[in-house]
Design a protein around this motif. Structure first.
Motif, PDB file in Angstrom:
ATOM      1  N   LYS A 130      -2.742  10.694   5.842  1.00 24.13           N
ATOM      2  CA  LYS A 130      -2.631   9.741   4.724  1.00 24.13           C
ATOM      3  C   LYS A 130      -1.466  10.115   3.798  1.00 24.13           C
ATOM      4  CE  LYS A 130      -5.938   6.929   5.741  1.00 24.13           C
ATOM      5  NZ  LYS A 130      -5.487   5.833   6.585  1.00 24.13           N
ATOM      6  N   PHE A 131      -1.332  11.411   3.499  1.00 20.94           N
ATOM      7  CA  PHE A 131      -0.229  11.831   2.619  1.00 20.94           C
ATOM      8  C   PHE A 131       1.116  11.500   3.273  1.00 20.94           C
ATOM      9  CE2 PHE A 131       2.968  14.911   1.208  1.00 20.94           C
ATOM     10  CZ  PHE A 131       2.962  14.635  -0.156  1.00 20.94           C
ATOM     11  N   LYS A 132       1.245  11.841   4.549  1.00 15.97           N
ATOM     12  CA  LYS A 132       2.507  11.556   5.257  1.00 15.97           C
ATOM     13  C   LYS A 132       2.734  10.053   5.381  1.00 15.97           C
ATOM     14  CE  LYS A 132       3.409  15.643   8.053  1.00 15.97           C
ATOM     15  NZ  LYS A 132       3.238  16.228   9.393  1.00 15.97           N
ATOM     16  N   GLY A 133       1.639   9.289   5.518  1.00 14.57           N
ATOM     17  CA  GLY A 133       1.747   7.831   5.584  1.00 14.57           C
ATOM     18  C   GLY A 133       2.459   7.280   4.357  1.00 14.57           C
ATOM     19  N   PHE A 134       2.280   7.940   3.237  1.00 18.69           N
ATOM     20  CA  PHE A 134       2.977   7.529   2.004  1.00 18.69           C
ATOM     21  C   PHE A 134       4.386   8.124   1.949  1.00 18.69           C
ATOM     22  CE2 PHE A 134      -1.345   6.562   0.821  1.00 18.69           C
ATOM     23  CZ  PHE A 134      -1.206   5.424   0.041  1.00 18.69           C
ATOM     24  N   SER A 135       4.472   9.443   2.110  1.00 18.00           N
ATOM     25  CA  SER A 135       5.785  10.095   1.929  1.00 18.00           C
ATOM     26  C   SER A 135       6.773   9.606   2.982  1.00 18.00           C
ATOM     27  CB  SER A 135       5.642  11.616   1.997  1.00 18.00           C
ATOM     28  OG  SER A 135       5.161  12.020   3.257  1.00 18.00           O
ATOM     29  N   ARG A 136       6.285   9.336   4.215  1.00 14.07           N
ATOM     30  CA  ARG A 136       7.184   8.862   5.287  1.00 14.07           C
ATOM     31  C   ARG A 136       7.463   7.367   5.164  1.00 14.07           C
ATOM     32  NH1 ARG A 136       8.036  11.227  10.069  1.00 14.07           N
ATOM     33  NH2 ARG A 136       7.408   9.407  11.278  1.00 14.07           N
ATOM     34  N   ASN A 137       6.782   6.702   4.266  1.00 13.46           N
ATOM     35  CA  ASN A 137       7.014   5.263   4.099  1.00 13.46           C
ATOM     36  C   ASN A 137       7.477   4.897   2.702  1.00 13.46           C
ATOM     37  OD1 ASN A 137       6.417   3.849   6.698  1.00 13.46           O
ATOM     38  ND2 ASN A 137       4.576   5.097   6.518  1.00 13.46           N
ATOM     39  N   GLY A 138       8.078   5.859   2.022  1.00 13.87           N
ATOM     40  CA  GLY A 138       8.803   5.513   0.802  1.00 13.87           C
ATOM     41  C   GLY A 138       8.134   5.760  -0.520  1.00 13.87           C
ATOM     42  N   ALA A 139       6.951   6.403  -0.531  1.00 10.68           N
ATOM     43  CA  ALA A 139       6.246   6.596  -1.808  1.00 10.68           C
ATOM     44  C   ALA A 139       7.049   7.453  -2.791  1.00 10.68           C
ATOM     45  CB  ALA A 139       4.891   7.240  -1.555  1.00 10.68           C
ATOM     46  N   LEU A 140       7.925   8.297  -2.285  1.00 12.00           N
ATOM     47  CA  LEU A 140       8.699   9.181  -3.165  1.00 12.00           C
ATOM     48  C   LEU A 140      10.038   8.553  -3.577  1.00 12.00           C
ATOM     49  CD1 LEU A 140       7.976  12.445  -1.126  1.00 12.00           C
ATOM     50  CD2 LEU A 140       6.892  11.782  -3.264  1.00 12.00           C
ATOM     51  N   LEU A 141      10.275   7.308  -3.167  1.00 11.06           N
ATOM     52  CA  LEU A 141      11.557   6.648  -3.481  1.00 11.06           C
ATOM     53  C   LEU A 141      11.571   6.053  -4.888  1.00 11.06           C
ATOM     54  CD1 LEU A 141      12.199   4.596  -0.179  1.00 11.06           C
ATOM     55  CD2 LEU A 141      13.175   6.815  -0.785  1.00 11.06           C
ATOM     56  N   SER A 142      12.801   5.794  -5.360  1.00  8.16           N
ATOM     57  CA  SER A 142      12.954   5.081  -6.638  1.00  8.16           C
ATOM     58  C   SER A 142      12.547   3.623  -6.430  1.00  8.16           C
ATOM     59  CB  SER A 142      14.420   5.126  -7.075  1.00  8.16           C
ATOM     60  OG  SER A 142      15.202   4.333  -6.173  1.00  8.16           O
ATOM     61  N   GLU A 143      12.328   2.912  -7.532  1.00  6.55           N
ATOM     62  CA  GLU A 143      11.922   1.497  -7.439  1.00  6.55           C
ATOM     63  C   GLU A 143      12.968   0.679  -6.667  1.00  6.55           C
ATOM     64  OE1 GLU A 143       9.016   0.031  -8.085  1.00  6.55           O
ATOM     65  OE2 GLU A 143       8.415   2.099  -8.449  1.00  6.55           O
ATOM     66  N   GLU A 144      14.230   0.966  -6.943  1.00  3.08           N
ATOM     67  CA  GLU A 144      15.320   0.220  -6.292  1.00  3.08           C
ATOM     68  C   GLU A 144      15.289   0.448  -4.777  1.00  3.08           C
ATOM     69  OE1 GLU A 144      20.193   0.096  -6.231  1.00  3.08           O
ATOM     70  OE2 GLU A 144      19.194   1.323  -7.757  1.00  3.08           O
ATOM     71  N   ASP A 145      15.088   1.718  -4.373  1.00  5.32           N
ATOM     72  CA  ASP A 145      15.053   2.028  -2.949  1.00  5.32           C
ATOM     73  C   ASP A 145      13.786   1.501  -2.272  1.00  5.32           C
ATOM     74  OD1 ASP A 145      17.523   3.132  -2.939  1.00  5.32           O
ATOM     75  OD2 ASP A 145      16.872   5.224  -3.008  1.00  5.32           O
ATOM     76  N   LYS A 146      12.701   1.454  -3.029  1.00 11.58           N
ATOM     77  CA  LYS A 146      11.464   0.869  -2.477  1.00 11.58           C
ATOM     78  C   LYS A 146      11.688  -0.594  -2.119  1.00 11.58           C
ATOM     79  CE  LYS A 146       7.951   3.789  -4.651  1.00 11.58           C
ATOM     80  NZ  LYS A 146       6.953   3.896  -5.718  1.00 11.58           N
ATOM     81  N   LEU A 147      12.422  -1.277  -2.969  1.00  6.69           N
ATOM     82  CA  LEU A 147      12.723  -2.685  -2.727  1.00  6.69           C
ATOM     83  C   LEU A 147      13.566  -2.836  -1.453  1.00  6.69           C
ATOM     84  CD1 LEU A 147      12.232  -5.455  -4.031  1.00  6.69           C
ATOM     85  CD2 LEU A 147      14.433  -5.212  -5.192  1.00  6.69           C
ATOM     86  N   LYS A 148      14.561  -1.944  -1.316  1.00  6.47           N
ATOM     87  CA  LYS A 148      15.417  -1.964  -0.111  1.00  6.47           C
ATOM     88  C   LYS A 148      14.563  -1.745   1.138  1.00  6.47           C
ATOM     89  CE  LYS A 148      19.710  -0.106  -2.103  1.00  6.47           C
ATOM     90  NZ  LYS A 148      20.474   1.151  -2.237  1.00  6.47           N
ATOM     91  N   ILE A 206       0.835  -1.204   0.000  1.00  5.24           N
ATOM     92  CA  ILE A 206       0.000   0.000   0.000  1.00  5.24           C
ATOM     93  C   ILE A 206       0.870   1.255   0.000  1.00  5.24           C
ATOM     94  CG2 ILE A 206      -1.627   1.355   1.393  1.00  5.24           C
ATOM     95  CD1 ILE A 206      -3.069  -1.164   2.043  1.00  5.24           C
ATOM     96  N   SER A 207       1.808   1.337   0.974  1.00  2.00           N
ATOM     97  CA  SER A 207       2.563   2.587   1.110  1.00  2.00           C
ATOM     98  C   SER A 207       3.510   2.839  -0.064  1.00  2.00           C
ATOM     99  CB  SER A 207       3.331   2.612   2.435  1.00  2.00           C
ATOM    100  OG  SER A 207       4.189   1.513   2.525  1.00  2.00           O
ATOM    101  N   LEU A 208       3.845   1.787  -0.829  1.00  2.00           N
ATOM    102  CA  LEU A 208       4.753   1.974  -1.967  1.00  2.00           C
ATOM    103  C   LEU A 208       4.009   1.904  -3.311  1.00  2.00           C
ATOM    104  CD1 LEU A 208       7.754  -0.219  -0.692  1.00  2.00           C
ATOM    105  CD2 LEU A 208       7.484   2.251  -0.526  1.00  2.00           C
ATOM    106  N   ASN A 209       2.673   1.922  -3.256  1.00  2.00           N
ATOM    107  CA  ASN A 209       1.902   1.810  -4.500  1.00  2.00           C
ATOM    108  C   ASN A 209       1.790   3.183  -5.188  1.00  2.00           C
ATOM    109  OD1 ASN A 209      -0.492   1.813  -6.288  1.00  2.00           O
ATOM    110  ND2 ASN A 209      -0.760  -0.284  -5.512  1.00  2.00           N
ATOM    111  N   GLU A 210       2.439   3.289  -6.328  1.00  2.82           N
ATOM    112  CA  GLU A 210       2.512   4.587  -7.026  1.00  2.82           C
ATOM    113  C   GLU A 210       1.149   5.101  -7.463  1.00  2.82           C
ATOM    114  OE1 GLU A 210       5.436   5.586 -10.071  1.00  2.82           O
ATOM    115  OE2 GLU A 210       6.726   4.065  -9.173  1.00  2.82           O
ATOM    116  N   ASP A 211       0.316   4.205  -7.994  1.00  6.25           N
ATOM    117  CA  ASP A 211      -0.991   4.636  -8.495  1.00  6.25           C
ATOM    118  C   ASP A 211      -1.877   5.152  -7.360  1.00  6.25           C
ATOM    119  OD1 ASP A 211      -0.323   4.007 -11.096  1.00  6.25           O
ATOM    120  OD2 ASP A 211      -0.958   1.912 -10.872  1.00  6.25           O
TER     121      ASP A 211
END
Length: 673
Positions: A134-152, A101-106
């Motif tokens: 809700k916005f911070k729930g995403f930004s603080r949990n990696g939504a703005l990261l690259s795909e590689e960093d999301k995986l990490k 959820i937190s890393l889902n781009e769409d």
């Protein structure tokens, strides 16, 4: 059965029908269901709005949340090896889902679309708070990261979830693995009869002669407080202090290092300087500098008092028993002796006035006087253990406010300590105000063959503390589940619990429930005065102890570092707060569950922070009267019912009319002047 709305009274959990093998399939099914609900939000062809995105998201995953609360609450209160194995199996599934959820781009795109137009939307305060959360729930949990960093990030979160579980299991195993078996009654000189009886019945249950003592608090604490045999006090105290620090299969040293390392890695990945910077962004304290300054400021005020108290305690032990150097296993023993000398007051004198049932009814009566709710014990709600009591909480019109569970005694499979939790949150959906199911779990002195459960005064304040958390949950009145009840900043969550403890010291409140269990006589006034006088006894030392834990927590989490040796690191962190000599074979970090298993990492300071809030809040009650309806209603309407719908300081100011003052705490603790 675990995946549907329960066909039970008030939709309560059907504990007796749940089989362990039901859990894993139920988790798999409810995770799939929650994913489908999120997919519906993502695939909605309409323009993102607050209602079709933010609100829908908050109400999604209801069945999964309900299942998780049931399972993980029981894993703390009624666990077994098989359940712990299930926890290890399902934790990675839950972490993966949370990351999905937190890393889902769409999904984030839809949330961001609403967030970007927040200034043009007409939102209530609660809705604006939810959107921000809700916005911070995403930004603080990696939504703005690259795909590689999301995986990490996913890898880090999965490993952390497992490490925290293992850490807790190791502490529980070490607690359960120790017993002190005594066969010579002379070794128990000084110990109260009730504790001795409890130890004898434990030995009997294990088919042994004599007495058995464990590291469970109701067994351990009376032993180190009353037993005259110094060597035996030393033995059990060292055993308690070396939990998960014994180079065996349950050792937590490497887990501590790895948890700290991964937390920092995660924070850095998200663009924060340290784990503390990440955590404290969402706290009243805001950053680690402010926390350190708060703790050190209090330390400066408490340290002279603590050193003076320690010198007095040392002189007292020397005079009494010729002890030259006070050790950690002497602290509780000589403190109790000095307290008896100064106040002629000890737990054994007070316990007959604190029968558990009376204390519980006293808490209920006080809640009724303050907030207009009554508690009715019911016997047709399912429970997970025979010890558990169940209550309907009703308002003055007889409408259901909450379901309340109370679970008071230690047993195998129940972790140490005391906590409040919930089996179902409060929220308003489709015009229906869903009421919460709230539970308090404690480890109090159990009844024996000849006596009911008689509480120490410390246990009385613990009951009121957890009951304060419970009121925060029960009186919740918000629309959205994620903002309801105790879903507030961590350094605000202890205000309702700590403020309730104050009533335990007030003659007017004690008269309601502190009655001798045999004669019904109300606690004598001189005892009440002594309880009040002794409330700040050795408060400097107690404050310094709490500050040391807060400083250790911040030392681990406020800057990135490589920890070579957990014990050496801890020793350095404790340097400015140590009074007793260090015990080489002991280490607190390996069983400091609050910060390594629970949610208090970078947040342990919040106990003291909340004490400032609670002392200031109770000063307001004292000013107007401890049962004053106007103040109680303000507290209920602006603090207890509001959950996390507004910034805590704003809620506090609405209740109090001003920001809290640290002087109220220093005055109460006798540390002014």
């Amino acid at each position: 059965m675990l995946t549907e709305v329960f066909q039970t009274k008030h939709n309560t959990a059907p504990f007796s029908q749940i089989k362990l093998e039901n859990y894993k399939p139920a988790f798999e099914e409810t995770i799939a269901k929650a994913k489908a609900e999120v997919d519906e939000i993502i695939n909605n062809s309409e323009t993102p709005t607050f209602e079709n995105t933010i609100e829908r998201l908050d109400f999604s995953g209801e069945a999964l949340d309900r299942l998780s609360s049931i399972f993980f609450n029981l894993n703390s209160a009624e666990t077994c090896d098989e359940m712990q194995k299930i926890a290890q199996d399902v934790s990675p599934l839950l972490t993966a889902f949370s990351n999905d959820i937190s890393l889902n781009e769409d999904l984030f795109k839809r949330v961001k679309a609403v967030y970007d137009q927040k200034d043009r939307l007409t939102l209530t305060t609660e809705q604006a708070t939810l959107l921000d959360k809700k916005f911070k729930g995403f930004s603080r949990n990696g939504a703005l990261l690259s795909e590689e960093d999301k995986l990490k990030l996913r890898e880090i979160d999965t490993e952390l979830a497992k490490l925290k579980l293992t850490y807790g299991e190791n502490v529980l195993a070490e607690t359960n693995n120790y017993q002190l078996h005594i066969t010579n009654e002379a070794d128990l000189k000084g110990l109260p009869d009730g504790t001795k009886e409890m130890a004898a019945s434990l030995a009997k249950s294990k088919g042994l002669e004599g007495w058995i003592f464990t590291l469970d608090f109701p067994s351990y604490l009376p032993f180190v407080t009353y037993v005259e045999n110094r060597e035996l006090r030393k033995e059990i105290a060292i055993a308690a202090g070396k939990k998960a620090f014994q180079n065996n299969e349950f050792d937590n040293k490497e887990n501590v290092k790895r948890i700290v390392e991964l937390r920092h890695k995660r924070a850095n990945l998200l663009g924060y300087e340290s784990h503390s910077h990440f955590v404290l962004e969402e706290r009243m304290a805001q950053n680690p500098e402010k926390v350190k300054s708060f703790l050190n400021d209090l330390l400066e005020k408490a340290k002279p008092a603590a050193q003076k108290e320690f010198a007095e305690l040392t002189a007292f032990a020397k005079e009494l028993d010729g002890i030259d150097q006070l050790e950690k296993w002497d602290g509780a023993y000589y403190s109790e002796k000095l307290k008896q000398k100064l106040f002629s007051l000890d737990d054994e004198l007070l316990k007959p006035y604190f029968k558990l049932e009376n204390v519980l009814n006293g808490a209920f009566t006080i809640a009724d006087k303050l907030f207009g709710i009554r508690f009715k014990e019911v016997f047709d709600i399912d429970k997970y253990h025979n010890d558990v009591q169940t209550f309907e909480v009703l308002d003055f019109e007889g409408e259901l406010v909450a379901v309340f569970y109370a679970d008071f005694f230690p047993r195998k499979g129940k972790r140490n300590g005391a906590w409040m939790t919930s089996f179902k949150p409060q929220y308003i959906k489709n015009g229906v105000n869903e009421r919460p199911h709230v539970s308090i779990v404690c480890n109090f002195t159990p009844p024996t063959e000849t006596k009911p459960s008689l509480l120490t005064f410390n246990e009385v304040t613990t009951l009121f503390h957890e009951f304060g958390h419970a009121l925060h949950g029960m009186l919740a009145n918000t629309t959205y589940p994620s903002l309801s009840g105790t879903s507030v900043y961590w350094d605000f969550v202890e205000l309702p619990s700590q403020v309730m403890e104050n009533w335990c010291y007030e003659p007017e409140a004690l008269a309601l429930f502190a009655k001798h269990y045999l004669t019904g006589e109300v606690i004598p006034q001189q005892y009440v005065e002594k309880i009040k006088e002794s409330a700040s006894f050795l408060e400097g030392m107690a404050t310094m102890r709490q500050l040391s834990f807060g400083l250790l927590d911040i030392a681990y989490h406020a800057k990135v570092q490589t920890i070579e040796d957990v014990k050496a690191f801890e020793k350095a962190a404790f340097e400015g707060t140590s009074l007793y000599p260090d015990v080489e074979e002991n280490c607190m970090s390996t069983s400091f569950s609050h910060i390594f298993q629970g949610g208090y990492s970078s947040g342990y300071y919040s106990y003291k922070w909340a004490e400032v809030l609670d002392a200031d809040a109770f000063a307001y009650f004292q000013e107007k009267g401890i049962f004053n309806q106007e103040v109680a209603t303000k507290f209920k309407d602006n603090v207890l019912s509001k959950g996390g719908t507004e910034l805590p300081m704003e809620l506090y100011k609405k209740f109090r009319g001003q920001e809290p003052k640290v002087e109220a705490l220093l005055k109460r603790a006798g540390l002014l002047g």
